[in-house]
Design a protein around this motif. Structure first.
Motif, mmCIF file in Angstrom:
data_model
loop_
_atom_site.group_PDB
_atom_site.id
_atom_site.type_symbol
_atom_site.label_atom_id
_atom_site.label_comp_id
_atom_site.label_asym_id
_atom_site.label_seq_id
_atom_site.Cartn_x
_atom_site.Cartn_y
_atom_site.Cartn_z
ATOM 1 N N LEU A 25 0.815 -1.208 0.000
ATOM 2 C CA LEU A 25 0.000 0.000 0.000
ATOM 3 C C LEU A 25 0.855 1.268 0.000
ATOM 4 C CD1 LEU A 25 -2.426 -1.638 2.403
ATOM 5 C CD2 LEU A 25 -3.138 -0.714 0.229
ATOM 6 N N GLY A 26 1.986 1.226 0.689
ATOM 7 C CA GLY A 26 2.872 2.387 0.700
ATOM 8 C C GLY A 26 3.437 2.683 -0.670
ATOM 9 N N THR A 27 3.812 1.627 -1.401
ATOM 10 C CA THR A 27 4.374 1.849 -2.728
ATOM 11 C C THR A 27 3.307 2.387 -3.684
ATOM 12 O OG1 THR A 27 3.918 -0.438 -3.297
ATOM 13 C CG2 THR A 27 6.099 0.037 -2.472
ATOM 14 N N LEU A 28 2.076 1.895 -3.510
ATOM 15 C CA LEU A 28 0.977 2.400 -4.342
ATOM 16 C C LEU A 28 0.714 3.871 -4.049
ATOM 17 C CD1 LEU A 28 -1.668 -0.437 -4.191
ATOM 18 C CD2 LEU A 28 -0.537 0.410 -6.205
ATOM 19 N N LEU A 29 0.749 4.211 -2.762
ATOM 20 C CA LEU A 29 0.491 5.594 -2.366
ATOM 21 C C LEU A 29 1.541 6.513 -2.996
ATOM 22 C CD1 LEU A 29 -0.803 7.810 -0.678
ATOM 23 C CD2 LEU A 29 0.510 7.044 1.272
ATOM 24 N N ASN A 30 2.793 6.068 -2.984
ATOM 25 C CA ASN A 30 3.843 6.903 -3.544
ATOM 26 C C ASN A 30 3.647 7.072 -5.047
ATOM 27 O OD1 ASN A 30 6.093 8.445 -3.514
ATOM 28 N ND2 ASN A 30 7.538 6.771 -3.354
ATOM 29 N N ALA A 55 4.605 16.641 -20.479
ATOM 30 C CA ALA A 55 6.013 16.319 -20.214
ATOM 31 C C ALA A 55 6.495 17.036 -18.963
ATOM 32 C CB ALA A 55 6.857 16.719 -21.413
ATOM 33 N N GLY A 56 7.344 16.366 -18.237
ATOM 34 C CA GLY A 56 7.881 16.947 -17.012
ATOM 35 C C GLY A 56 8.414 15.862 -16.121
ATOM 36 N N GLU A 57 8.761 16.233 -14.913
ATOM 37 C CA GLU A 57 9.243 15.214 -13.997
ATOM 38 C C GLU A 57 8.719 15.478 -12.598
ATOM 39 O OE1 GLU A 57 13.557 15.657 -12.928
ATOM 40 O OE2 GLU A 57 13.538 16.819 -14.762
ATOM 41 N N ALA A 58 8.764 14.462 -11.783
ATOM 42 C CA ALA A 58 8.304 14.610 -10.408
ATOM 43 C C ALA A 58 9.114 13.696 -9.522
ATOM 44 C CB ALA A 58 6.820 14.256 -10.301
ATOM 45 N N TYR A 59 9.313 14.153 -8.310
ATOM 46 C CA TYR A 59 10.019 13.343 -7.319
ATOM 47 C C TYR A 59 9.122 13.281 -6.100
ATOM 48 C CZ TYR A 59 14.005 11.487 -4.739
ATOM 49 O OH TYR A 59 14.844 10.678 -4.035
ATOM 50 N N SER A 60 8.889 12.083 -5.610
ATOM 51 C CA SER A 60 8.044 11.991 -4.421
ATOM 52 C C SER A 60 8.595 10.929 -3.491
ATOM 53 C CB SER A 60 6.601 11.659 -4.801
ATOM 54 O OG SER A 60 6.530 10.327 -5.228
ATOM 55 N N ALA A 61 8.287 11.099 -2.222
ATOM 56 C CA ALA A 61 8.774 10.145 -1.222
ATOM 57 C C ALA A 61 7.699 9.928 -0.175
ATOM 58 C CB ALA A 61 10.044 10.665 -0.565
ATOM 59 N N VAL A 62 7.572 8.700 0.279
ATOM 60 C CA VAL A 62 6.683 8.408 1.409
ATOM 61 C C VAL A 62 7.488 7.614 2.434
ATOM 62 C CG1 VAL A 62 4.584 8.324 0.047
ATOM 63 C CG2 VAL A 62 5.842 6.238 0.455
ATOM 64 N N TRP A 81 7.652 4.555 3.907
ATOM 65 C CA TRP A 81 7.162 3.205 3.718
ATOM 66 C C TRP A 81 7.515 2.434 4.987
ATOM 67 C CZ3 TRP A 81 9.878 -1.301 1.249
ATOM 68 C CH2 TRP A 81 8.972 -2.249 0.781
ATOM 69 N N SER A 82 7.061 1.203 5.113
ATOM 70 C CA SER A 82 7.318 0.513 6.377
ATOM 71 C C SER A 82 8.809 0.321 6.627
ATOM 72 C CB SER A 82 6.594 -0.817 6.391
ATOM 73 O OG SER A 82 6.931 -1.551 5.253
ATOM 74 N N ARG A 83 9.616 0.230 5.567
ATOM 75 C CA ARG A 83 11.040 0.004 5.755
ATOM 76 C C ARG A 83 11.874 1.264 5.605
ATOM 77 N NH1 ARG A 83 8.666 -4.299 4.597
ATOM 78 N NH2 ARG A 83 9.438 -6.274 5.327
ATOM 79 N N GLY A 84 11.250 2.393 5.431
ATOM 80 C CA GLY A 84 11.996 3.638 5.290
ATOM 81 C C GLY A 84 11.457 4.447 4.140
ATOM 82 N N SER A 85 12.150 5.528 3.806
ATOM 83 C CA SER A 85 11.586 6.401 2.790
ATOM 84 C C SER A 85 11.757 5.768 1.411
ATOM 85 C CB SER A 85 12.234 7.781 2.854
ATOM 86 O OG SER A 85 13.279 7.888 1.944
ATOM 87 N N MET A 86 10.652 5.644 0.709
ATOM 88 C CA MET A 86 10.620 5.072 -0.638
ATOM 89 C C MET A 86 10.470 6.229 -1.608
ATOM 90 S SD MET A 86 10.197 2.418 -2.705
ATOM 91 C CE MET A 86 9.478 0.887 -2.194
ATOM 92 N N ASP A 87 11.446 6.427 -2.480
ATOM 93 C CA ASP A 87 11.440 7.592 -3.370
ATOM 94 C C ASP A 87 11.251 7.151 -4.818
ATOM 95 O OD1 ASP A 87 12.520 8.223 -0.939
ATOM 96 O OD2 ASP A 87 14.062 9.549 -1.710
ATOM 97 N N TYR A 88 10.418 7.884 -5.544
ATOM 98 C CA TYR A 88 10.290 7.669 -6.988
ATOM 99 C C TYR A 88 10.708 8.944 -7.706
ATOM 100 C CZ TYR A 88 7.108 3.742 -6.005
ATOM 101 O OH TYR A 88 6.545 2.592 -5.559
ATOM 102 N N HIS A 89 11.439 8.778 -8.761
ATOM 103 C CA HIS A 89 11.728 9.889 -9.668
ATOM 104 C C HIS A 89 11.086 9.526 -10.991
ATOM 105 C CE1 HIS A 89 14.895 12.456 -11.942
ATOM 106 N NE2 HIS A 89 13.846 13.160 -11.630
ATOM 107 N N VAL A 90 9.967 10.170 -11.305
ATOM 108 C CA VAL A 90 9.163 9.804 -12.471
ATOM 109 C C VAL A 90 9.324 10.872 -13.540
ATOM 110 C CG1 VAL A 90 6.880 9.150 -13.268
ATOM 111 C CG2 VAL A 90 7.505 8.743 -10.913
#
Lengths: 176, 154, 375
Positions: free
Chosen positions: C83-88, C305-312, C314-323
């Motif tokens: 669920l954390g990865t989905l939220l991110n 077009a563009g980019e985004a960086y987000s972090a939540v 997660w249960s094991r620590g901060s999970m970051d995506y650079h999309v």
């Protein structure tokens, strides 16, 4: 007389089928739930055992990556006969959600054909338990495991051993 | 404080301005576009000015768009709660950049992964050897756009 | 046609006076991962990680998915807390498309993310005991976990692959029965947890094996970029939920568990005590749940077009995506920066000097999920 004697062995085995404690993919979480108190597979005699030497069957818990395939085959190879294969999850059939990934093996049934396959991503514990009861029947009837006659796993294992002759010399390894 | 000093030093040493980077949903972030040869000096400067937390290294392959590889390094200053993105571009054929593993040991694993997936040669890295992928995918640089995964059977 | 794969290429054996041992891949405590250990008698001299046994190359696969169908692969980064990865993913895509979701959705997402954290932490505690060969605590935590899975199953139709959080909102509207099941799960937790916690916390078997073992100093956290419970157990107050609140986490009152000792026991305590905080958050979210607004906002098929960086967190620590988007129907590139991938390298630093038997406990206390380590 001998058949009756062997039938007794089949009956005895079917009441304590032990699984190799080896998980290669995410579906192992539902196996974990099966071990838990709600589904409690121990009432049917199932038990995870760390050594393949004492195991009756191996579970392909979903995903098999290219890197883990030789490990799976080696583990299976070390099991004493009769050795059954139980596969769960879409990945163990055709790659499932990773069908186009190059680091995932997408034809596991051709390599190590399972005796029972449970579909789902992941399958529910109830479905897995149903499959396991089917497995018990197979063990009791002393049917031959499909992987003994079919599957390309022996060739693949042989190739791996040729690449790494030191591994073949290991005393624990039979290479059957 | 730390970031203001960094901004000034980046301007005097490398002649780059801090740009706003509003794409980061997390917090206030600034972006510096630098030359690849300066990465080690920049990393040292970041470390001296309180940017002690290395987040990730994210290369992007822009070759279908007529550009090379773009490298994004994400750093955070724990005290100031400011992030900095260091961006640099490399050519796609034989991309080379200095490794920053001794300045930020956290970058070691990230660099190793990106070497394996993009084929970026991190000069001075102590162990550029296979990490995640199996033998059949080594040297194919799987994350590049030129590599197309195709359905396969073993 | 089988072309071959990399396996244990270095054989086990001797190197000078040292013995080399492969800990894993088929080991009950290791999971699908190999750790190469150099041993001097019983003492660990050197450790080398060899991950990659569940590699799926998710970052590449995501480039061939659309914005919404990517959730199938995103949630399979790690099944323990999907669920954390989905939220991110939802946060990243919403940031790209510049969409704001209603408060109601944000609250329910918080509930789901915290359920994911509880479910994951329960298994974490169970496997920390499992590394000692103690099986009973695992049974106890699984009993509680089932109540949360009942809620997830009733809400989304599936126990662990829920696919419930999508970009723009939620997949389905929660019903009254969903909330009742969740309340029942919380009730069960609160009823059983005080007793369980007492047993877990002062368990002599655990204390003996975990206290003072595998100490991670505070400097090492910054040096290696460690995240989540591992960082917090070493005295680093880093929790994305309070540090950079997302999805309305600023509305809730909860404590960030920080321990100073940095040993395996401290990491165990952080995971143990975070469950109560998560229960607290869920209760507050249930109470203050807004009623107005829609459950799903429309997300365009093509995102500019563009980019985004987000972090939540997660249960094991901060999970970051650079999309990164190039204006198409799916992502151009996704970088997944996973906490386990950072945390595992602490093992190479802290394990030398310990006995071989401690390797299992240190490894379990690092709270690794192989799914997000390999991706």
């Amino acid at each position: 007389m001998l058949t009756k004697f062997l039938d007794f062995f089949g009956w005895a085995r079917s009441h304590s089928p032990w699984m190799v404690h080896y998980c290669s993919g995410c579906c192992s979480l539902e196996i974990l739930a099966l071990m838990g108190p709600r589904f409690d597979w121990e009432r049917y005699g199932f038990l995870p055992v760390p050594s393949p030497r004492q195991a009756d069957f191996i579970v392909i818990t979903g995903l098999i990556s290219r890197k883990v395939l030789p490990v799976l085959l080696m583990t299976y190879d070390q099991m004493p006969r009769p050795r059954y294969v139980f596969a769960i999850g879409a990945c163990a059939f055709d790659g499932g959600p990773y069908y186009d990934s190059t680091s995932v093996v997408t034809n596991v049934p051709e390599i190590l054909p399972p005796d029972v396959f449970v579909a789902g991503c992941p399958p529910t514990p109830e479905a897995i338990l149903d499959g396991l009861l089917e497995m018990k029947k197979i063990i009791r009837e002393r049917r031959e495991a499909r992987a003994e006659k079919e599957g390309t796993w022996r060739e693949i294992l042989k190739k791996e051993l040729e690449k790494n002759p030191l591994l073949a010399k290991q005393p624990f390894f039979v290479g059957g | 404080m730390g970031f203001e000093r960094l901004k000034k030093l980046m301007k005097t040493y490398f002649g780059v301005e801090a740009q706003e980077y509003p794409q980061n949903a997390v917090t206030k972030t600034y972006l510096f576009q630098i030359q690849p040869v300066h990465i080690r000096e920049v990393a040292k400067l970041l470390k001296e000015n309180g940017f002690n937390f290395f987040h990730t290294l994210s290369p992007v392959d822009y070759s279908p768009k007529g550009r090379g590889l773009e490298l994004n390094y994400f750093f955070e200053s724990i005290e100031e709660k400011i992030w900095v993105v260091i961006r640099t571009e490399l050519p796609l054929d034989n991309p080379e950049i200095d490794s920053i593993h001794d300045i930020y040991p956290a970058a070691e694993a990230c660099e190793r992964e990106e070497w394996e997936k993009f084929g970026i040669n991190f000069k001075g890295h102590p162990r550029l050897k296979p990490l995640l992928l199996d033998d059949t995918l080594q040297g194919k640089w799987v994350q590049r756009k030129a590599y197309v995964p195709e359905p396969h059977r073993d | 046609m089988y072309k071959g794969a990399q396996i244990i290429t270095e054989p086990v054996g001797k190197e000078g006076d040292l013995m080399i041992l492969n800990w894993g891949v088929q080991h009950p405590a290791s999971g699908p991962m190999r750790i190469k250990v150099w041993l001097d008698g019983e003492t660990i001299v050197k450790v080398e990680n060899d991950p990659g046994y569940v590699t799926r190359n998710l970052e590449k696969l995501l480039e061939y998915r659309t914005w919404e169908s990517a959730i199938v692969n995103v949630e399979r980064i790690c099944f323990i807390d999907d669920l954390g990865t989905l939220l991110n993913w939802a946060l990243a895509v919403e940031k790209l498309a510049e969409i704001e979701v209603p408060k109601k959705v944000q609250y329910f997402r918080v509930i789901l993310a915290e359920v994911g954290r509880i479910v994951s932490h329960l298994i974490g505690i169970g496997s920390m005991f499992g590394a000692l060969g103690v099986a009973t605590p695992m049974m106890w935590v699984l009993a509680i976990r089932e109540y949360y899975l009942d809620f997830l199953e009733h809400y989304s139709g599936y126990r662990i692959s829920t696919a419930s959080i999508v970009p723009g909102g939620l997949k389905a509207e929660p019903t009254k029965e969903d909330f009742e099941l969740l309340k029942k799960a919380i009730e069960e937790t609160k009823k059983r947890w005080p007793e369980y916690k007492e047993v877990f916390k002062d368990n002599p078997t655990l204390v003996e094996r975990y206290k003072g073992v595998g100490v991670i100093p505070k400097d090492l956290v910054f040096e290696l970029g460690l995240r989540g419970p591992v960082a917090r157990a070493s005295g680093v107050d880093y929790d994305v939920r309070t540090r950079y609140p997302y999805s309305s986490y600023e509305d809730f009152d909860f404590n960030v568990i920080v321990k100073e000792e940095g040993d395996a026991y401290a990491r165990f305590l952080v995971v143990l005590e975070e469950i109560e905080e998560s229960v607290k958050i869920i209760e507050q979210a249930l109470e203050g749940m807004p009623t107005e607004g829609k459950w799903k906002v429309r997300v365009p098929k093509k995102i500019k077009a563009g980019e985004a960086y987000s972090a939540v967190e997660w249960s094991r620590g901060s999970m970051d995506y650079h999309v990164i988007s190039d204006g198409g129907t799916g992502p151009y590139r996704v970088k997944i920066s996973a906490p386990s991938f950072m945390n595992i390298w602490a093992l190479e630093r802290i394990a030398p000097g310990h006995k071989l038997a401690d390797l299992a406990t240190i490894f379990a206390s690092l709270y690794i999920c192989h799914g997000d380590l390999d991706r």
